[in-house]
Enzyme design. Structure first.
Site, short mmCIF file in Angstrom:
data_model
loop_
_atom_site.label_atom_id
_atom_site.label_comp_id
_atom_site.label_asym_id
_atom_site.label_seq_id
_atom_site.Cartn_x
_atom_site.Cartn_y
_atom_site.Cartn_z
N GLU A 149 -25.29 -9.01 -24.51
CA GLU A 149 -25.88 -9.58 -25.72
C GLU A 149 -27.06 -8.72 -26.18
O GLU A 149 -27.24 -8.48 -27.38
CB GLU A 149 -26.35 -11.02 -25.47
CG GLU A 149 -25.26 -11.97 -25.00
CD GLU A 149 -25.11 -12.04 -23.49
OE1 GLU A 149 -24.57 -13.06 -23.02
OE2 GLU A 149 -25.54 -11.12 -22.77
N CYS A 187 -27.87 -15.19 -20.16
CA CYS A 187 -28.80 -15.38 -19.05
C CYS A 187 -30.09 -16.06 -19.49
O CYS A 187 -30.57 -15.87 -20.60
CB CYS A 187 -29.12 -14.04 -18.39
SG CYS A 187 -30.09 -12.92 -19.41
#
Length: 154
Positions: A60, A85
């Site tokens: 990401e 995360c």
């Protein structure tokens, strides 16, 4: 509670993210993840995979860092093969914080992060920030496949 998407376009974009995850070079200390960023208009803005860019980067993070202007993803969607995360052992900014700061409206993911390294609370943090989180059913095995180097040894 898990919310699922059965939209064919979501499945197609998740398959693109899975392709990205499979490009990622396996390492013992991190997962192989793929991501695709889509503008509110439906235009694909960027893709990313784990460690694509220097600095122990996540998928990401790579996709966001490749945008010429972070504002392009505002109200857009992040497709990711694994839950973004919430904790980074490397000291880097967690992907959840990056996505919230980028003002995405939705995250579509393949699987929750397995608990091999940290207890991830990405889904909860995204939802608390008002971001919709959906799971594409039926892609779990494909999302886990590039991570067998970790999952089989733990």
């Amino acid at each position: 509670m898990t919310s699922y998407t059965h939209d064919q376009k979501d499945l197609e974009l998740m398959k693109m993210a899975i392709t990205q995850a499979n490009i990622s070079e396996p390492v013992e200390s991190a997962y192989c993840v793929g991501a695709v960023l889509v503008a509110a208009t439906g235009e694909i803005l960027s893709t990313g995979f784990s460690r694509e860019l220097p600095g122990n980067t996540h998928a990401e993070q790579c996709a966001l860092d490749k945008l010429p202007d972070i504002g392009l993803i505002e109200n857009g969607i992040c497709y990711t093969t694994m839950e973004p995360c919430s904790t980074r052992l490397s000291g880097n900014k967690p992907c959840v914080e990056r996505l919230i700061a980028a003002k995405v409206k939705k995250v579509v993911m393949g699987i929750k992060e397995p608990p091999n390294f940290v207890e991830c609370s990405g889904v909860d943090l995204l939802r608390q920030a008002g971001i919709e989180v959906l799971v594409v059913p039926g892609v779990e095995e494909e999302c886990l496949k590039p991570n067998q180097h970790i999952l089989q040894t733990k």
